[in-house]
Design an enzyme around this catalytic site. Sequence first.
Site, short mmCIF file in Angstrom:
data_model
loop_
_atom_site.label_atom_id
_atom_site.label_comp_id
_atom_site.label_asym_id
_atom_site.label_seq_id
_atom_site.Cartn_x
_atom_site.Cartn_y
_atom_site.Cartn_z
N TYR A 160 38.50 24.60 58.22
CA TYR A 160 38.85 24.25 56.85
C TYR A 160 38.81 25.47 55.94
O TYR A 160 39.74 25.70 55.15
CB TYR A 160 37.90 23.18 56.33
CG TYR A 160 38.26 22.64 54.97
CD1 TYR A 160 39.38 21.83 54.80
CD2 TYR A 160 37.49 22.93 53.85
CE1 TYR A 160 39.71 21.32 53.56
CE2 TYR A 160 37.81 22.43 52.61
CZ TYR A 160 38.93 21.63 52.46
OH TYR A 160 39.26 21.14 51.22
N SER A 170 40.93 25.11 47.81
CA SER A 170 39.56 24.60 47.70
C SER A 170 38.65 25.78 47.40
O SER A 170 38.96 26.93 47.75
CB SER A 170 39.13 23.94 49.02
OG SER A 170 37.74 23.70 49.04
#
Length: 262
Positions: free
Chosen positions: A153, A140
């Site tokens: 995350y 990501s």
Amino acid sequence: MTSPLAFITGASSGIGQALAQHYFLQGWDLALPARRPAELAAWCRAQGWPEARWRVYGADVAHVDSIVTAGQACLAAQGVPDVVIANAGISVGMDSAVLEDIDVMARTLAVNNTGMAATFHPFIGPMRERGRGALVGVASVAAIRGLPGHGAYCASKAGVVAYCESLRGELRGSGVRVVTIAPGYIDTPLTRANRYAMPFLMPADRFAAQAARAIARGVSYRVIPWQMGVVAKLLRVLPNPLFDALLAGKPRKARAGHTGPQ
């Protein structure tokens, strides 16, 4: 001639489902592990897909033995995949001052990092022996810099980038390629819950098409859409005081079980 085979985790929704659709429509067979295999199988049937071209395996990426067993079952039933995409992941906000959120981080790392390595594990030996294949880690742009309230995350996705880079070096010269795909903001049920602006938001089917092209070309790292790659590079070189000031007071990712402002 047999159709190429793609093993894709996280195909029950979002990016993984878009990737499964794309590969199927391109003539690939599918191996799809899922925590709720009956639901995923029902979705595949609802697409009108011939059952000879896909198979669903019950597995939980958070548990090493579970996803390794699914990979071994795929090898036995469908053969060695041409592409393995470790896409399954979770994204939950956290606050390190709250004790239960440490458990949130542990589970995030178990799925996003250990689960990725376990997903690849059954296929590395057979792919190396065959002399070709692609192992794809979905990272990501959140890997580039830490975002307040999103520590689990961001840490996990930074770990994906570093892990895939390490694995790429280990498999150099074997014919097995390691590809890192770093999505920006993709329109999925996961991102629709975000409470902040999402620049360059991309439909999931467009993302899947671009990701598949990057995988086919064997690129080592690709940010999709490319505009977010530019933004990520600019954020990376931004001095820490400016970066911190830029994010001050911005909405954060919702913590587990919380929906209000944080």
